[in-house]
Design an enzyme around this catalytic site. Sequence first.
Site, PDB file in Angstrom:
ATOM      1  CB  CYS A 131      -0.920  -0.013   1.217  1.00 54.77           C
ATOM      2  SG  CYS A 131      -1.946   1.462   1.379  1.00 54.77           S
ATOM      3  CB  CYS A 134      -0.368   2.219   4.145  1.00 52.76           C
ATOM      4  SG  CYS A 134      -2.023   1.671   3.710  1.00 52.76           S
ATOM      5  CG  ASP A 135       3.437   1.001   4.366  1.00 52.74           C
ATOM      6  OD1 ASP A 135       3.036   1.505   5.436  1.00 52.74           O
ATOM      7  OD2 ASP A 135       3.220  -0.185   4.061  1.00 52.74           O
TER       8      ASP A 135
END
Length: 300
Positions: A131, A134-135
């Site tokens: 992701c 997300c990251d």
Amino acid sequence: MNYDIIIIGAGPAGLTAALYARRAGKTVLLLEKAAFGGQITFSPKVENIPGAQEISGNDFAAALVDQVIALGADLEPAEALGIDISDGVKTVRTDSGDYTAKAVIIASGARHRTLGLPGEDDLIGHGVSFCAVCDGAFYKDRVVGVVGGGNSALQEAILLSETSKKVYIIQNLDFLTGEEALKEQVSERQNIEIITGSTVARLLGDGELRGIAIETGGTERKIALDGLFVAIGLLPQNGIFENVIDLDAGGYADSGEDCGTRTEGIFVAGDCRRKAVRQVTTACSDGAAAAIAACRYCDK
């Protein structure tokens, strides 16, 4: 034991559902076949949860689990095998026995397709991610790779290219399969390099990803990477429930924002549901909506 509500899956969606159901005074059983907390536990650092500037996924999940236990929900490490219905009573069959309830919330999630390479599981959260939203911020001014050539992979690459120094796209086919508009955007990014007709043969690094070895036409070469984003699809965990819920072509639960299904008293929440955005916040939102709907059903 008979419960008001059985929740299948103890990720953020299932745990939030349990939280809301217990606060409404319902008896709750939470079933989880793997780790309580779900896939968020693999994220070492999460920065997009409201109210927490930075928290590990494991700490976030542990806090949710503790909250649900403190409220009196029952947790059972068991794998759901199916749901049977008789006279409105729902029986959830598991590998550790059968449980009955008035309502069931399916929050079984969707797992990311992996490359199936040795050491991959150990590197998730340590250089291997699924992701970019997300990251991606953790790889600012660094070199990353994206595996895949569809819409999701191209979107990941475009997002990463905004902050990363270099982005490689590794696609096993000889062409990208994403939409033309996305392919055009990728071609316009000077820091994106597309490698087609190639597969990731090996992950390099011990405890932390250092790079990959790719195979092209029988020839192997190594690429140094700080991070690798795998975007080759999702696998919803819904097949065993198709007798009570409708599934779309991708295998996701065909449900709207009300989280209801074609079967009264059966609800769905989180990544297993057909939806445009799959994030921890949207999973929690689903959990709350499904629990409120399930409580109303129980009170009828």
